[in-house]
Design a protein around this motif. Structure first.
Motif, PDB file in Angstrom:
ATOM      1  N   TYR A 120       0.866  -1.181   0.000  1.00 55.06           N
ATOM      2  CA  TYR A 120       0.000   0.000   0.000  1.00 55.06           C
ATOM      3  C   TYR A 120       0.903   1.232   0.000  1.00 55.06           C
ATOM      4  O   TYR A 120       1.747   1.389   0.882  1.00 55.06           O
ATOM      5  CB  TYR A 120      -0.894   0.016   1.244  1.00 55.06           C
ATOM      6  N   GLN A 121       0.709   2.113  -0.997  1.00 49.04           N
ATOM      7  CA  GLN A 121       1.533   3.298  -1.141  1.00 49.04           C
ATOM      8  C   GLN A 121       0.647   4.539  -1.109  1.00 49.04           C
ATOM      9  O   GLN A 121      -0.231   4.693  -1.949  1.00 49.04           O
ATOM     10  CB  GLN A 121       2.293   3.243  -2.474  1.00 49.04           C
ATOM     11  N   ARG A 122       0.879   5.408  -0.142  1.00 45.65           N
ATOM     12  CA  ARG A 122       0.143   6.670  -0.084  1.00 45.65           C
ATOM     13  C   ARG A 122       0.736   7.604  -1.129  1.00 45.65           C
ATOM     14  O   ARG A 122       1.930   7.895  -1.121  1.00 45.65           O
ATOM     15  CB  ARG A 122       0.247   7.279   1.303  1.00 45.65           C
TER      16      ARG A 122
ATOM     17  N   ASN B  24      -3.580  -7.931  -8.462  1.00 45.69           N
ATOM     18  CA  ASN B  24      -4.586  -6.880  -8.332  1.00 45.69           C
ATOM     19  C   ASN B  24      -3.883  -5.556  -8.105  1.00 45.69           C
ATOM     20  O   ASN B  24      -2.910  -5.491  -7.362  1.00 45.69           O
ATOM     21  CB  ASN B  24      -5.517  -7.107  -7.136  1.00 45.69           C
ATOM     22  N   SER B  25      -4.396  -4.497  -8.734  1.00 38.57           N
ATOM     23  CA  SER B  25      -3.898  -3.155  -8.506  1.00 38.57           C
ATOM     24  C   SER B  25      -5.095  -2.219  -8.402  1.00 38.57           C
ATOM     25  O   SER B  25      -6.000  -2.290  -9.237  1.00 38.57           O
ATOM     26  CB  SER B  25      -2.978  -2.721  -9.653  1.00 38.57           C
ATOM     27  N   GLU B  26      -5.118  -1.387  -7.370  1.00 39.16           N
ATOM     28  CA  GLU B  26      -6.241  -0.476  -7.131  1.00 39.16           C
ATOM     29  C   GLU B  26      -5.719   0.913  -6.813  1.00 39.16           C
ATOM     30  O   GLU B  26      -4.730   1.062  -6.104  1.00 39.16           O
ATOM     31  CB  GLU B  26      -7.081  -0.925  -5.936  1.00 39.16           C
ATOM     32  N   LEU B  27      -6.431   1.919  -7.300  1.00 37.03           N
ATOM     33  CA  LEU B  27      -6.203   3.301  -6.910  1.00 37.03           C
ATOM     34  C   LEU B  27      -7.442   3.718  -6.120  1.00 37.03           C
ATOM     35  O   LEU B  27      -8.535   3.786  -6.668  1.00 37.03           O
ATOM     36  CB  LEU B  27      -6.003   4.201  -8.135  1.00 37.03           C
ATOM     37  N   ARG B  28      -7.271   3.953  -4.824  1.00 41.67           N
ATOM     38  CA  ARG B  28      -8.388   4.239  -3.911  1.00 41.67           C
ATOM     39  C   ARG B  28      -8.443   5.739  -3.624  1.00 41.67           C
ATOM     40  O   ARG B  28      -7.496   6.315  -3.102  1.00 41.67           O
ATOM     41  CB  ARG B  28      -8.214   3.460  -2.613  1.00 41.67           C
ATOM     42  N   PHE B  29      -9.586   6.339  -3.960  1.00 45.14           N
ATOM     43  CA  PHE B  29      -9.781   7.772  -3.815  1.00 45.14           C
ATOM     44  C   PHE B  29     -10.971   8.035  -2.889  1.00 45.14           C
ATOM     45  O   PHE B  29     -12.120   8.006  -3.326  1.00 45.14           O
ATOM     46  CB  PHE B  29     -10.012   8.408  -5.191  1.00 45.14           C
ATOM     47  N   PRO B  30     -10.717   8.266  -1.579  1.00 44.18           N
ATOM     48  CA  PRO B  30     -11.810   8.581  -0.651  1.00 44.18           C
ATOM     49  C   PRO B  30     -12.285  10.020  -0.882  1.00 44.18           C
ATOM     50  O   PRO B  30     -11.582  10.982  -0.557  1.00 44.18           O
ATOM     51  CB  PRO B  30     -11.183   8.404   0.722  1.00 44.18           C
ATOM     52  N   ILE B  31     -13.452  10.151  -1.462  1.00 48.51           N
ATOM     53  CA  ILE B  31     -13.945  11.436  -1.959  1.00 48.51           C
ATOM     54  C   ILE B  31     -14.027  12.497  -0.862  1.00 48.51           C
ATOM     55  O   ILE B  31     -13.425  13.569  -0.965  1.00 48.51           O
ATOM     56  CB  ILE B  31     -15.330  11.245  -2.603  1.00 48.51           C
TER      57      ILE B  31
ATOM     58  N   THR C 154     -12.899   3.711  -6.641  1.00 42.62           N
ATOM     59  CA  THR C 154     -11.770   2.797  -6.787  1.00 42.62           C
ATOM     60  C   THR C 154     -11.612   2.417  -8.248  1.00 42.62           C
ATOM     61  O   THR C 154     -12.526   1.873  -8.857  1.00 42.62           O
ATOM     62  CB  THR C 154     -11.980   1.517  -5.946  1.00 42.62           C
ATOM     63  N   GLY C 155     -10.452   2.712  -8.800  1.00 40.46           N
ATOM     64  CA  GLY C 155     -10.085   2.224 -10.126  1.00 40.46           C
ATOM     65  C   GLY C 155      -9.220   0.991  -9.937  1.00 40.46           C
ATOM     66  O   GLY C 155      -8.359   0.962  -9.065  1.00 40.46           O
ATOM     67  N   PHE C 156      -9.457  -0.048 -10.721  1.00 45.00           N
ATOM     68  CA  PHE C 156      -8.732  -1.302 -10.472  1.00 45.00           C
ATOM     69  C   PHE C 156      -8.329  -1.999 -11.757  1.00 45.00           C
ATOM     70  O   PHE C 156      -8.884  -1.767 -12.830  1.00 45.00           O
ATOM     71  CB  PHE C 156      -9.577  -2.250  -9.614  1.00 45.00           C
TER      72      PHE C 156
ATOM     73  N   LEU D 218      -5.083   9.536  -0.782  1.00 41.73           N
ATOM     74  CA  LEU D 218      -5.093   8.795  -2.037  1.00 41.73           C
ATOM     75  C   LEU D 218      -4.080   7.649  -1.926  1.00 41.73           C
ATOM     76  O   LEU D 218      -2.897   7.880  -1.673  1.00 41.73           O
ATOM     77  CB  LEU D 218      -4.727   9.729  -3.185  1.00 41.73           C
ATOM     78  N   VAL D 219      -4.549   6.401  -2.115  1.00 43.96           N
ATOM     79  CA  VAL D 219      -3.707   5.218  -1.886  1.00 43.96           C
ATOM     80  C   VAL D 219      -3.697   4.333  -3.127  1.00 43.96           C
ATOM     81  O   VAL D 219      -4.740   4.097  -3.753  1.00 43.96           O
ATOM     82  CB  VAL D 219      -4.231   4.413  -0.671  1.00 43.96           C
ATOM     83  N   TRP D 220      -2.509   3.825  -3.457  1.00 46.72           N
ATOM     84  CA  TRP D 220      -2.341   2.838  -4.523  1.00 46.72           C
ATOM     85  C   TRP D 220      -2.047   1.507  -3.837  1.00 46.72           C
ATOM     86  O   TRP D 220      -1.052   1.366  -3.136  1.00 46.72           O
ATOM     87  CB  TRP D 220      -1.210   3.250  -5.445  1.00 46.72           C
ATOM     88  N   ALA D 221      -2.935   0.507  -4.043  1.00 48.12           N
ATOM     89  CA  ALA D 221      -2.808  -0.801  -3.395  1.00 48.12           C
ATOM     90  C   ALA D 221      -2.515  -1.860  -4.454  1.00 48.12           C
ATOM     91  O   ALA D 221      -3.194  -1.928  -5.481  1.00 48.12           O
ATOM     92  CB  ALA D 221      -4.093  -1.147  -2.658  1.00 48.12           C
ATOM     93  N   ASN D 222      -1.504  -2.707  -4.198  1.00 48.33           N
ATOM     94  CA  ASN D 222      -1.130  -3.788  -5.110  1.00 48.33           C
ATOM     95  C   ASN D 222      -1.080  -5.106  -4.353  1.00 48.33           C
ATOM     96  O   ASN D 222      -0.687  -5.146  -3.189  1.00 48.33           O
ATOM     97  CB  ASN D 222       0.246  -3.522  -5.737  1.00 48.33           C
ATOM     98  N   ARG D 223      -1.451  -6.171  -5.045  1.00 44.84           N
ATOM     99  CA  ARG D 223      -1.447  -7.510  -4.434  1.00 44.84           C
ATOM    100  C   ARG D 223      -0.991  -8.529  -5.465  1.00 44.84           C
ATOM    101  O   ARG D 223      -1.432  -8.517  -6.611  1.00 44.84           O
ATOM    102  CB  ARG D 223      -2.854  -7.863  -3.975  1.00 44.84           C
ATOM    103  N   VAL D 224      -0.078  -9.413  -5.047  1.00 42.84           N
ATOM    104  CA  VAL D 224       0.335 -10.565  -5.841  1.00 42.84           C
ATOM    105  C   VAL D 224       0.091 -11.791  -4.981  1.00 42.84           C
ATOM    106  O   VAL D 224       0.507 -11.834  -3.816  1.00 42.84           O
ATOM    107  CB  VAL D 224       1.827 -10.485  -6.236  1.00 42.84           C
ATOM    108  N   SER D 225      -0.591 -12.781  -5.548  1.00 41.78           N
ATOM    109  CA  SER D 225      -0.932 -13.976  -4.784  1.00 41.78           C
ATOM    110  C   SER D 225      -0.644 -15.217  -5.631  1.00 41.78           C
ATOM    111  O   SER D 225      -0.845 -15.209  -6.852  1.00 41.78           O
ATOM    112  CB  SER D 225      -2.417 -13.915  -4.397  1.00 41.78           C
TER     113      SER D 225
END
Length: 163
Positions: free
Chosen positions: A32-34, A117-124, A144-146, A39-46
């Motif tokens: 998770y990168q602020r 998975n990659s998400e850009l989370r924007f809490p309005i 959330t853009g993903f 505004l946070v960019w979240a990435n996941r590899v599984s």
């Protein structure tokens, strides 16, 4: 939330005296990168893999697809009508793997899987507010853009076409 988290596990199930046991290995890495304020960019590899002395046809399967808590969730039936019923332990120990948004649950299945998975989370409201937000609804309201990519497969290559 920011930083890197990883969870790895090995589960081994042995059938005494029969040599029909199997093991499951899974790794889940998240970062998770602020980017700016909230505004946070979240990435996941599984990754997951079933292995052991059991025949590949009788091995439990990872069922990849779908999204947790989705209102209009549907299940993609992967068994053919004339296919024999598999060993009950293979059904009992199967593992559902989500988030592969845009697909039904169990869209693809196999004894191994890989998922990104990659998400850009924007809490309005949080992003534009300078004061504390007391309403849980407005504090957690976000766009959330993903991007999701993954495959469940048999064999050593997740990009190989199945026949």
């Amino acid at each position: 939330m920011s930083g890197t988290r990883m969870k790895a596990s090995i589960v081994s199930l042995d059938q005494l005296g029969a040599g029909q046991g199997f093991s499951r290995f899974t790794v889940d890495l998240r970062h998770y990168q602020r980017l700016h304020r909230s505004l946070v960019w979240a990435n996941r590899v599984s990754f997951g893999h079933y292995f052991g002395p059991r025949r590949l046809e009788d091995m439990p399967k990872f069922r990849l697809g779908g999204m947790d808590d989705w209102l209009n969730a549907d299940y993609a039936e992967s068994r053919l009508p004339n296919e024999p019923t598999p060993d009950p332990s293979g059904i009992f120990y199967q593992q559902f793997v989500t988030n592969l948004r845009g697909f039904d649950y169990s869209a693809v299945s196999g004894p191994s899987y890989v998922l990104f998975n990659s998400e850009l989370r924007f809490p309005i409201v949080q992003y534009f507010s300078r004061r504390p937000i007391y309403s849980g609804f407005f504090r957690n309201l976000q766009l959330t853009g993903f991007f999701d990519a993954g495959n469940a497969y048999s064999g050593g290559n997740p990009l190989a076409s199945q026949s």
